[in-house]
Write a protein that holds these residues in place. Sequence first.
Motif, PDB file in Angstrom:
ATOM      1  N   THR A   9       0.833  -1.204   0.000  1.00 15.73           N
ATOM      2  CA  THR A   9       0.000   0.000   0.000  1.00 15.73           C
ATOM      3  C   THR A   9       0.864   1.248   0.000  1.00 15.73           C
ATOM      4  OG1 THR A   9      -1.733  -1.180   1.219  1.00 15.73           O
ATOM      5  CG2 THR A   9      -1.805   1.237   1.241  1.00 15.73           C
ATOM      6  N   SER A  12       2.400   1.776  -3.385  1.00 13.06           N
ATOM      7  CA  SER A  12       1.384   2.218  -4.339  1.00 13.06           C
ATOM      8  C   SER A  12       1.059   3.697  -4.159  1.00 13.06           C
ATOM      9  CB  SER A  12       0.114   1.385  -4.191  1.00 13.06           C
ATOM     10  OG  SER A  12       0.350   0.037  -4.529  1.00 13.06           O
ATOM     11  N   GLU A  16       1.619   6.031  -7.297  1.00 10.23           N
ATOM     12  CA  GLU A  16       0.438   6.676  -7.887  1.00 10.23           C
ATOM     13  C   GLU A  16       0.362   8.162  -7.562  1.00 10.23           C
ATOM     14  OE1 GLU A  16      -0.278   3.392  -9.793  1.00 10.23           O
ATOM     15  OE2 GLU A  16      -1.589   5.130  -9.994  1.00 10.23           O
ATOM     16  N   SER A  18      -0.838   9.671  -4.815  1.00  9.98           N
ATOM     17  CA  SER A  18      -1.865  10.110  -3.879  1.00  9.98           C
ATOM     18  C   SER A  18      -2.550   8.888  -3.266  1.00  9.98           C
ATOM     19  CB  SER A  18      -2.904  10.997  -4.556  1.00  9.98           C
ATOM     20  OG  SER A  18      -3.749  10.225  -5.398  1.00  9.98           O
ATOM     21  N   SER A  20      -5.812   8.555  -2.912  1.00  5.68           N
ATOM     22  CA  SER A  20      -7.024   8.216  -3.670  1.00  5.68           C
ATOM     23  C   SER A  20      -6.692   7.375  -4.897  1.00  5.68           C
ATOM     24  CB  SER A  20      -7.763   9.495  -4.075  1.00  5.68           C
ATOM     25  OG  SER A  20      -6.934  10.326  -4.867  1.00  5.68           O
ATOM     26  N   ARG A  21      -5.620   7.761  -5.627  1.00  9.23           N
ATOM     27  CA  ARG A  21      -5.246   6.974  -6.815  1.00  9.23           C
ATOM     28  C   ARG A  21      -4.718   5.598  -6.421  1.00  9.23           C
ATOM     29  NH1 ARG A  21      -3.601  12.103  -8.965  1.00  9.23           N
ATOM     30  NH2 ARG A  21      -1.433  11.784  -8.310  1.00  9.23           N
ATOM     31  N   ALA A  23      -5.727   3.953  -3.807  1.00  7.24           N
ATOM     32  CA  ALA A  23      -6.914   3.187  -3.442  1.00  7.24           C
ATOM     33  C   ALA A  23      -7.611   2.623  -4.678  1.00  7.24           C
ATOM     34  CB  ALA A  23      -7.875   4.085  -2.655  1.00  7.24           C
ATOM     35  N   GLU A  24      -7.695   3.445  -5.708  1.00 16.20           N
ATOM     36  CA  GLU A  24      -8.313   2.990  -6.962  1.00 16.20           C
ATOM     37  C   GLU A  24      -7.491   1.869  -7.591  1.00 16.20           C
ATOM     38  OE1 GLU A  24      -9.619   4.838 -11.317  1.00 16.20           O
ATOM     39  OE2 GLU A  24      -8.941   6.158  -9.696  1.00 16.20           O
ATOM     40  N   TYR A  25      -6.163   2.015  -7.580  1.00 11.32           N
ATOM     41  CA  TYR A  25      -5.276   0.999  -8.165  1.00 11.32           C
ATOM     42  C   TYR A  25      -5.383  -0.316  -7.393  1.00 11.32           C
ATOM     43  CZ  TYR A  25      -0.927  -1.394  -9.410  1.00 11.32           C
ATOM     44  OH  TYR A  25       0.002  -2.326  -9.801  1.00 11.32           O
ATOM     45  N   GLN A  27      -7.865  -1.197  -5.476  1.00 10.60           N
ATOM     46  CA  GLN A  27      -9.274  -1.554  -5.296  1.00 10.60           C
ATOM     47  C   GLN A  27      -9.616  -1.649  -3.801  1.00 10.60           C
ATOM     48  OE1 GLN A  27      -9.847  -5.108  -7.728  1.00 10.60           O
ATOM     49  NE2 GLN A  27     -10.233  -3.855  -9.522  1.00 10.60           N
ATOM     50  N   SER A  29     -10.611   1.058  -0.238  1.00 13.74           N
ATOM     51  CA  SER A  29     -11.147   2.373   0.101  1.00 13.74           C
ATOM     52  C   SER A  29      -9.998   3.297   0.482  1.00 13.74           C
ATOM     53  CB  SER A  29     -12.124   2.269   1.272  1.00 13.74           C
ATOM     54  OG  SER A  29     -11.433   1.932   2.465  1.00 13.74           O
ATOM     55  N   PRO A  30     -10.122   4.601   0.198  1.00 10.64           N
ATOM     56  CA  PRO A  30      -9.081   5.549   0.615  1.00 10.64           C
ATOM     57  C   PRO A  30      -8.834   5.512   2.119  1.00 10.64           C
ATOM     58  CG  PRO A  30     -10.568   6.587  -0.952  1.00 10.64           C
ATOM     59  CD  PRO A  30     -11.182   5.265  -0.586  1.00 10.64           C
TER      60      PRO A  30
END
Length: 309
Positions: A9, A12, A16, A18, A20-21, A23-25, A27, A29-30
């Motif tokens: 994490t 990542s 990424e 940030s 938020s990005r 978290a999206e990568y 999958q 939650s932020p």
Amino acid sequence: MDRIDAMRTFVSVVTEGSFSRAAEYLQLSPQLVSKYVSQLEEKLNVRLLNRTTRRVSLTEAGIQYLQHAKQILASIDEMEQQLGGLHQNPKGTLRISAPVSFSIKHLAPLLADFQKHYPLIDLDLQLNDRKVDVVEEGFDVVLRIGELKSSSLVAKYVAPIRVILCASPEYLKQHGTPSKPEDLKQHKYLHYSYLEMDERNEVFAWLRSKNVEQGGLFESNNGDVLVEAAIAGAGIALQPTFIAGEAIRKGQLVPLLLDYEPKVMGLYALYAHRKLLASKVRCFIDFLDGYFGTPPYWDAFDKDANSQG
């Protein structure tokens, strides 16, 4: 908290840029991403990231932890691939940084062929002519042109890069063809702003002199623009053959002063030194070997037929 999950994490978030990005990568939650990183910092008793409303940045401890974390995760991934037989079918996202003009003209076919051989590998190609930091910016492989200085990175030689003077037949008909470097003082020079000149080379020395002493300089940070300007008769360009080669083959440009050609540079693939290199990176490095030919196909023009220098 699973230490490996927290480590992934954290990496990542840095890669990424940030929470938020990341978290999206991942999958996730932020909130969970933020919790993992906070728990990791508590476990280590040190701050790894500086957080603001707009961005995150690494602390000094974070820089050190990032390097070790990437090595550990790469070793774990490699071990799992070897134990599971995945080295035959490598997967994951391969992040590549490469020069703009070279990539546009020559990299797309290679990447298409690579994915045909390794369909489970996702490609993330970022084009930039500046020097990037492989580790800090999260790239797996960086393609770079030039003479490499000492580095902690591993450098794989991919292909020779020739740089030659060239001009359009119409320009030479109007302004004359230089037969020796000092003749360049009579000509308009199209300058690539990222080019590092070596004054030990006579051509470079005369071009540097023009750059300093004369006005009317045409300068750009993009070689394609300068080659197109040379084709249009704007002056003499000093450009790599991977950009100018096609125009030379078509007779739109004429190579000049080949007896004074600057020292051949190289195209290199740079990647972080690891005992256990990720299979996706190893496959890509191996795939590059000999792909462009020896000599590379962009140098397949007839010097004697086209040269007037």
